[in-house]
Design an enzyme around this catalytic site. Structure first.
Site, mmCIF file in Angstrom:
data_model
loop_
_atom_site.group_PDB
_atom_site.id
_atom_site.type_symbol
_atom_site.label_atom_id
_atom_site.label_comp_id
_atom_site.label_asym_id
_atom_site.label_seq_id
_atom_site.Cartn_x
_atom_site.Cartn_y
_atom_site.Cartn_z
ATOM 1 N N ASN A 8 -50.170 76.177 128.242
ATOM 2 C CA ASN A 8 -49.097 77.118 128.576
ATOM 3 C C ASN A 8 -49.252 77.441 130.055
ATOM 4 O O ASN A 8 -50.143 78.199 130.427
ATOM 5 C CB ASN A 8 -49.234 78.387 127.719
ATOM 6 C CG ASN A 8 -48.276 79.480 128.163
ATOM 7 O OD1 ASN A 8 -47.306 79.210 128.875
ATOM 8 N ND2 ASN A 8 -48.536 80.721 127.743
ATOM 9 N N LYS A 10 -47.408 79.150 131.840
ATOM 10 C CA LYS A 10 -46.808 80.454 132.200
ATOM 11 C C LYS A 10 -45.921 80.262 133.440
ATOM 12 O O LYS A 10 -45.373 79.184 133.624
ATOM 13 C CB LYS A 10 -47.889 81.506 132.436
ATOM 14 C CG LYS A 10 -48.923 81.543 131.317
ATOM 15 C CD LYS A 10 -49.719 82.804 131.347
ATOM 16 C CE LYS A 10 -50.893 82.682 130.397
ATOM 17 N NZ LYS A 10 -51.380 83.963 129.979
ATOM 18 N N HIS A 95 -44.830 84.799 122.412
ATOM 19 C CA HIS A 95 -46.044 85.002 123.217
ATOM 20 C C HIS A 95 -46.182 86.503 123.499
ATOM 21 O O HIS A 95 -45.186 87.202 123.697
ATOM 22 C CB HIS A 95 -45.951 84.205 124.524
ATOM 23 C CG HIS A 95 -47.257 84.149 125.260
ATOM 24 N ND1 HIS A 95 -47.702 85.200 126.027
ATOM 25 C CD2 HIS A 95 -48.221 83.197 125.317
ATOM 26 C CE1 HIS A 95 -48.895 84.879 126.535
ATOM 27 N NE2 HIS A 95 -49.230 83.676 126.111
ATOM 28 N N GLU A 97 -46.891 88.065 126.034
ATOM 29 C CA GLU A 97 -46.257 88.516 127.285
ATOM 30 C C GLU A 97 -44.754 88.717 127.089
ATOM 31 O O GLU A 97 -44.150 89.565 127.749
ATOM 32 C CB GLU A 97 -46.559 87.505 128.415
ATOM 33 C CG GLU A 97 -48.033 87.600 128.828
ATOM 34 C CD GLU A 97 -48.644 86.322 129.381
ATOM 35 O OE1 GLU A 97 -47.903 85.393 129.753
ATOM 36 O OE2 GLU A 97 -49.890 86.249 129.425
ATOM 37 N N GLU A 166 -53.557 84.605 119.130
ATOM 38 C CA GLU A 166 -53.942 84.963 120.488
ATOM 39 C C GLU A 166 -54.205 86.463 120.562
ATOM 40 O O GLU A 166 -53.261 87.252 120.718
ATOM 41 C CB GLU A 166 -52.816 84.608 121.464
ATOM 42 C CG GLU A 166 -52.466 83.143 121.495
ATOM 43 C CD GLU A 166 -51.951 82.717 122.867
ATOM 44 O OE1 GLU A 166 -52.517 81.783 123.420
ATOM 45 O OE2 GLU A 166 -51.015 83.346 123.382
ATOM 46 N N GLY A 172 -56.042 85.735 129.368
ATOM 47 C CA GLY A 172 -56.133 85.840 130.823
ATOM 48 C C GLY A 172 -57.190 86.816 131.307
ATOM 49 O O GLY A 172 -57.227 87.181 132.475
ATOM 50 N N SER A 210 -58.329 82.825 126.750
ATOM 51 C CA SER A 210 -59.470 82.454 127.607
ATOM 52 C C SER A 210 -60.285 81.297 127.030
ATOM 53 O O SER A 210 -61.498 81.258 127.218
ATOM 54 C CB SER A 210 -60.350 83.680 127.888
ATOM 55 O OG SER A 210 -59.591 84.671 128.580
HETATM 56 C C1 PEP Z 1 -51.931 82.031 126.888
HETATM 57 O O1 PEP Z 1 -51.248 82.450 127.794
HETATM 58 O O2 PEP Z 1 -51.390 81.605 125.877
HETATM 59 C C2 PEP Z 1 -53.392 82.023 127.055
HETATM 60 C C3 PEP Z 1 -54.140 81.779 126.022
HETATM 61 O O3 PEP Z 1 -53.869 82.285 128.314
HETATM 62 P P1 PEP Z 1 -55.408 82.153 128.828
HETATM 63 O O4 PEP Z 1 -55.924 80.852 128.277
HETATM 64 O O5 PEP Z 1 -55.286 82.125 130.314
HETATM 65 O O6 PEP Z 1 -56.140 83.328 128.309
#
Ligand code: PEP
Length: 248
Positions: A8, A10, A95, A97, A166, A172, A210
């Site tokens: 992803n 983003k 997601h 976000e 998630e 992040g 992460s």
């Molecule tokens: C994501 O945005 O779906 C995600 C898992 O981000 P990160 O791996 O940067 O934590």
């Protein structure tokens, strides 16, 4: 079933940088059978570029969101038929976000998942609790509520979705759920899927938050972790490829 490693990006990227990144990934994959299925979910303006770079490659591509509406007066939205024009295989929906900054409710996420599936695009349905919810002991009820809305909407097509767990506090932030913490939630999600479809094992349940080259192997070794949704580490070819290799 092969694991699925989905990137992803983003709101990151640019024509020149994308070209370098994708070509480095494809170079790194040369010669060997990939250890996992792969996909890159990129900003909508770059779908044409990814289609041209990735067609005839082992990496699929997709979007990070899709409209719940079919067409019409929805300024700024991108429809499933537009994603189909660029041969998208996947669309992330729900997601955190989008839920957090764009007010997407469970019902909106469910309509997006339904709209995507009806068009032949696999929705990657994100669920996950905030830190406040985890601390209040609500992790299970939150993820079950989020997934239940989607299962209700897609009904007999439930086995065709991808689910991504998630935890919001891990996205992040560099804080990863331990493999045991993630597995516990994945097992809850698998049981929920088992009540809704005869083929719960066919559903990829990805972990995201992460995940990186160092922690991927231990997360992916868990019985109900069928892959990863990778944010930051999908912006570096070597890291993404190491995660893919860890999915063997
Ligand atoms: C994501 O945005 O779906 C995600 C898992 O981000 P990160 O791996 O940067 O934590």
């Amino acid at each position: 079933m092969k694991k699925l490693i989905a990137g992803n990006w983003k709101m990151n990227g640019g024509l020149a940088a994308n070209d370098m990144l994708v070509k480095a990934m494809l170079d790194g994959l040369k010669g060997a059978e990939p250890a996992a299925d792969m996909a890159l979910c990129v900003p909508a303006p770059y779908l044409a570029q990814l289609q041209s770079l990735l067609q005839a490659s082992p990496i699929a591509w997709g979007a990070q969101d899709v409209s719940a509406h079919e067409q019409g007066a929805y300024t700024g939205e991108v429809s499933v038929s537009m994603l189909k024009d660029f041969a998208c295989r996947y669309a992330i929906v729900g997601h955190s976000e989008r839920r957090q900054y764009h007010g997407e409710t469970d019902a909106v996420v469910a309509s997006k998942a339904q709209r995507a599936l009806a068009a032949g695009i696999t929705p990657i349905v994100c669920v996950g609790e905030t830190l406040v919810e985890r601390d209040a002991g609500q992790t299970e009820s939150v993820v079950k509520r989020q997934l239940a809305a989607v299962i209700h909407a897609v009904a007999h097509c439930t086995s065709e979705i991808v689910v991504a767990y998630e935890p919001v506090w891990a996205i992040g932030t560099g804080k990863t759920a331990t493999p045991e913490m993630a597995q516990a939630v994945h097992a809850v999600l698998r049981a929920q899927l088992a009540a809704a479809t005869q083929h719960p094992q066919r559903v990829h349940i990805l972990y995201g938050g992460s995940m990186n080259a160092a922690n991927a192997a231990s997360l992916l070794a868990q019985p109900d972790i069928d892959g990863g949704l990778i944010g930051g580490a999908s912006l570096k070819a070597a890291d993404f490829l190491q995660i893919v290799a860890a999915a063997r």
